[in-house]
Design a protein around this motif. Structure first.
Motif, PDB file in Angstrom:
ATOM      1  N   VAL A   8       0.739  -1.259   0.101  1.00 49.93           N
ATOM      2  CA  VAL A   8      -0.208   0.041  -0.235  1.00 49.93           C
ATOM      3  C   VAL A   8       0.562   1.203   0.334  1.00 49.93           C
ATOM      4  O   VAL A   8       1.806   1.536   1.068  1.00 49.93           O
ATOM      5  CB  VAL A   8      -1.157   0.050   1.336  1.00 49.93           C
ATOM      6  N   HIS A   9       0.738   1.896  -0.819  1.00 44.71           N
ATOM      7  CA  HIS A   9       1.203   3.639  -1.054  1.00 44.71           C
ATOM      8  C   HIS A   9       0.315   4.640  -1.149  1.00 44.71           C
ATOM      9  O   HIS A   9      -0.539   4.167  -1.206  1.00 44.71           O
ATOM     10  CB  HIS A   9       2.002   3.338  -2.423  1.00 44.71           C
ATOM     11  N   GLY A  10       1.596   5.197  -0.294  1.00 40.28           N
ATOM     12  CA  GLY A  10       0.685   6.684   0.023  1.00 40.28           C
ATOM     13  C   GLY A  10       0.783   7.076   1.315  1.00 40.28           C
ATOM     14  O   GLY A  10       2.361   6.823   1.714  1.00 40.28           O
ATOM     15  N   GLU A  11       0.974   8.467   2.250  1.00 43.07           N
ATOM     16  CA  GLU A  11       0.196   8.470   3.244  1.00 43.07           C
ATOM     17  C   GLU A  11      -0.383   7.760   4.257  1.00 43.07           C
ATOM     18  O   GLU A  11      -1.636   7.421   5.130  1.00 43.07           O
ATOM     19  CB  GLU A  11       0.050   9.728   3.521  1.00 43.07           C
ATOM     20  N   VAL A  12       0.394   6.381   4.822  1.00 39.26           N
ATOM     21  CA  VAL A  12      -0.321   5.104   5.921  1.00 39.26           C
ATOM     22  C   VAL A  12       0.554   4.789   6.727  1.00 39.26           C
ATOM     23  O   VAL A  12       0.261   3.421   7.454  1.00 39.26           O
ATOM     24  CB  VAL A  12      -0.682   4.391   4.538  1.00 39.26           C
ATOM     25  N   GLN A  13       1.605   5.631   7.517  1.00 32.08           N
ATOM     26  CA  GLN A  13       2.421   5.057   8.307  1.00 32.08           C
ATOM     27  C   GLN A  13       1.767   5.946   9.136  1.00 32.08           C
ATOM     28  O   GLN A  13       2.376   7.429   9.060  1.00 32.08           O
ATOM     29  CB  GLN A  13       3.763   5.332   8.060  1.00 32.08           C
ATOM     30  N   GLU A  62     -10.204   1.259  -2.069  1.00 31.55           N
ATOM     31  CA  GLU A  62     -11.362   2.121  -1.683  1.00 31.55           C
ATOM     32  C   GLU A  62     -11.776   3.216  -1.590  1.00 31.55           C
ATOM     33  O   GLU A  62     -10.880   3.530  -1.045  1.00 31.55           O
ATOM     34  CB  GLU A  62     -12.592   1.680  -1.211  1.00 31.55           C
ATOM     35  N   GLN A  63     -12.086   3.998  -2.652  1.00 31.25           N
ATOM     36  CA  GLN A  63     -11.368   5.886  -3.254  1.00 31.25           C
ATOM     37  C   GLN A  63     -12.718   6.573  -3.334  1.00 31.25           C
ATOM     38  O   GLN A  63     -13.305   6.185  -3.960  1.00 31.25           O
ATOM     39  CB  GLN A  63     -11.059   6.339  -4.839  1.00 31.25           C
ATOM     40  N   PRO A  64     -13.269   6.889  -2.322  1.00 31.67           N
ATOM     41  CA  PRO A  64     -13.295   7.211  -1.225  1.00 31.67           C
ATOM     42  C   PRO A  64     -13.735   6.038  -0.257  1.00 31.67           C
ATOM     43  O   PRO A  64     -14.522   5.404  -0.928  1.00 31.67           O
ATOM     44  CB  PRO A  64     -13.576   8.579  -0.447  1.00 31.67           C
ATOM     45  N   SER A  65     -12.867   5.938   0.619  1.00 30.12           N
ATOM     46  CA  SER A  65     -12.980   4.996   1.822  1.00 30.12           C
ATOM     47  C   SER A  65     -14.400   4.569   2.628  1.00 30.12           C
ATOM     48  O   SER A  65     -14.796   5.946   3.035  1.00 30.12           O
ATOM     49  CB  SER A  65     -12.002   4.642   2.350  1.00 30.12           C
ATOM     50  N   THR A  66     -14.997   3.592   2.586  1.00 27.37           N
ATOM     51  CA  THR A  66     -17.047   3.510   3.227  1.00 27.37           C
ATOM     52  C   THR A  66     -16.114   2.869   4.233  1.00 27.37           C
ATOM     53  O   THR A  66     -17.618   3.254   5.198  1.00 27.37           O
ATOM     54  CB  THR A  66     -17.467   3.439   2.289  1.00 27.37           C
ATOM     55  N   GLN A  67     -15.189   2.960   4.767  1.00 28.64           N
ATOM     56  CA  GLN A  67     -15.085   1.723   6.025  1.00 28.64           C
ATOM     57  C   GLN A  67     -14.612   2.119   6.927  1.00 28.64           C
ATOM     58  O   GLN A  67     -14.549   2.076   8.233  1.00 28.64           O
ATOM     59  CB  GLN A  67     -14.318   0.744   5.400  1.00 28.64           C
ATOM     60  N   GLY A  68     -14.250   3.418   6.609  1.00 29.58           N
ATOM     61  CA  GLY A  68     -13.519   4.859   8.007  1.00 29.58           C
ATOM     62  C   GLY A  68     -11.995   4.573   7.282  1.00 29.58           C
ATOM     63  O   GLY A  68     -11.176   4.615   8.831  1.00 29.58           O
ATOM     64  N   ARG A  69     -11.485   4.054   6.601  1.00 28.06           N
ATOM     65  CA  ARG A  69     -10.068   3.898   6.727  1.00 28.06           C
ATOM     66  C   ARG A  69      -9.361   5.535   6.963  1.00 28.06           C
ATOM     67  O   ARG A  69      -9.825   6.025   6.312  1.00 28.06           O
ATOM     68  CB  ARG A  69      -9.380   3.836   5.248  1.00 28.06           C
ATOM     69  N   PRO A  70      -8.211   5.431   7.369  1.00 28.12           N
ATOM     70  CA  PRO A  70      -7.393   5.946   7.772  1.00 28.12           C
ATOM     71  C   PRO A  70      -6.460   6.332   6.660  1.00 28.12           C
ATOM     72  O   PRO A  70      -6.044   5.480   5.801  1.00 28.12           O
ATOM     73  CB  PRO A  70      -6.219   5.743   9.313  1.00 28.12           C
ATOM     74  N   GLY A  71      -5.782   8.168   6.652  1.00 25.57           N
ATOM     75  CA  GLY A  71      -4.649   7.803   5.760  1.00 25.57           C
ATOM     76  C   GLY A  71      -4.807   8.503   4.345  1.00 25.57           C
ATOM     77  O   GLY A  71      -6.095   7.712   4.364  1.00 25.57           O
ATOM     78  N   ILE A  72      -3.909   8.297   3.039  1.00 23.17           N
ATOM     79  CA  ILE A  72      -4.437   8.812   1.925  1.00 23.17           C
ATOM     80  C   ILE A  72      -3.981   7.213   1.382  1.00 23.17           C
ATOM     81  O   ILE A  72      -2.449   7.176   1.045  1.00 23.17           O
ATOM     82  CB  ILE A  72      -4.018   9.803   1.847  1.00 23.17           C
ATOM     83  N   VAL A  73      -4.603   6.276   0.707  1.00 18.58           N
ATOM     84  CA  VAL A  73      -4.211   5.783  -0.072  1.00 18.58           C
ATOM     85  C   VAL A  73      -4.005   5.888  -1.460  1.00 18.58           C
ATOM     86  O   VAL A  73      -4.885   6.572  -2.430  1.00 18.58           O
ATOM     87  CB  VAL A  73      -4.701   3.854  -0.342  1.00 18.58           C
ATOM     88  N   ARG A  74      -2.761   5.215  -2.225  1.00 18.23           N
ATOM     89  CA  ARG A  74      -2.274   6.602  -3.562  1.00 18.23           C
ATOM     90  C   ARG A  74      -2.547   4.976  -4.800  1.00 18.23           C
ATOM     91  O   ARG A  74      -3.372   4.862  -5.750  1.00 18.23           O
ATOM     92  CB  ARG A  74      -1.240   7.109  -3.875  1.00 18.23           C
ATOM     93  N   THR A  75      -1.849   4.269  -4.229  1.00 16.21           N
ATOM     94  CA  THR A  75      -1.630   2.894  -4.547  1.00 16.21           C
ATOM     95  C   THR A  75      -1.383   1.664  -4.264  1.00 16.21           C
ATOM     96  O   THR A  75      -0.596   1.538  -2.874  1.00 16.21           O
ATOM     97  CB  THR A  75      -1.231   2.248  -6.012  1.00 16.21           C
ATOM     98  N   VAL A  76      -2.420   0.595  -4.723  1.00 13.13           N
ATOM     99  CA  VAL A  76      -2.026  -1.283  -4.013  1.00 13.13           C
ATOM    100  C   VAL A  76      -1.900  -1.372  -4.939  1.00 13.13           C
ATOM    101  O   VAL A  76      -2.318  -1.954  -6.441  1.00 13.13           O
ATOM    102  CB  VAL A  76      -3.343  -1.510  -3.103  1.00 13.13           C
ATOM    103  N   VAL A  77      -0.430  -2.703  -4.798  1.00  9.14           N
ATOM    104  CA  VAL A  77      -0.226  -3.483  -6.126  1.00  9.14           C
ATOM    105  C   VAL A  77       0.215  -5.270  -5.054  1.00  9.14           C
ATOM    106  O   VAL A  77       0.217  -4.852  -4.250  1.00  9.14           O
ATOM    107  CB  VAL A  77       1.569  -3.627  -5.870  1.00  9.14           C
ATOM    108  N   ALA A  78      -1.146  -5.510  -5.407  1.00  3.12           N
ATOM    109  CA  ALA A  78      -1.001  -6.813  -5.301  1.00  3.12           C
ATOM    110  C   ALA A  78      -1.014  -8.065  -5.579  1.00  3.12           C
ATOM    111  O   ALA A  78      -0.189  -7.822  -7.126  1.00  3.12           O
ATOM    112  CB  ALA A  78      -3.106  -7.236  -4.899  1.00  3.12           C
TER     113      ALA A  78
END
Length: 92
Positions: A8-13, A62-78
């Motif tokens: 997960v890339h973004g502002e997530v730490q 998910e953008q925007p998060s409907t689950q209340g996810r904190p931070g800003i997710v830019r990209t997810v590589v799975a």
């Protein structure tokens, strides 16, 4: 059973992202961990039924998060693989 590894890339730490991920994974009955990486990403490893892993992946992306996810997710590589037998779900 599947093993999902998501980078997960973004502002997530430092924003409660790993705690939130752990809570969602436990709700879905998944095992694994969420780990801060030195480069600012969070690595999420989850094992369980493919459908439940895909649900967690959708929550991460998910953008925007409907689950209340904190931070800003830019990209997810799975990545998908065979499970290795994780137990519990930890934050690292």
């Amino acid at each position: 059973m599947e093993r999902l590894t998501a980078f997960v890339h973004g502002e997530v730490q430092g924003v409660g992202f790993r705690w939130w991920t752990r809570a969602r994974a436990l709700e879905l009955g998944l095992t694994g961990h969420a780990t801060n990486l030195r480069d600012g990403r969070v690595q999420v490893v989850a094992e369980g039924p493919r459908a439940d892993c895909e649900t967690l992946l959708r929550y991460l992306e998910e953008q925007p998060s409907t689950q209340g996810r904190p931070g800003i997710v830019r990209t997810v590589v799975a990545q998908w693989a065979a499970p290795r037998g994780e137990s519990g779900f930890r934050e690292r």
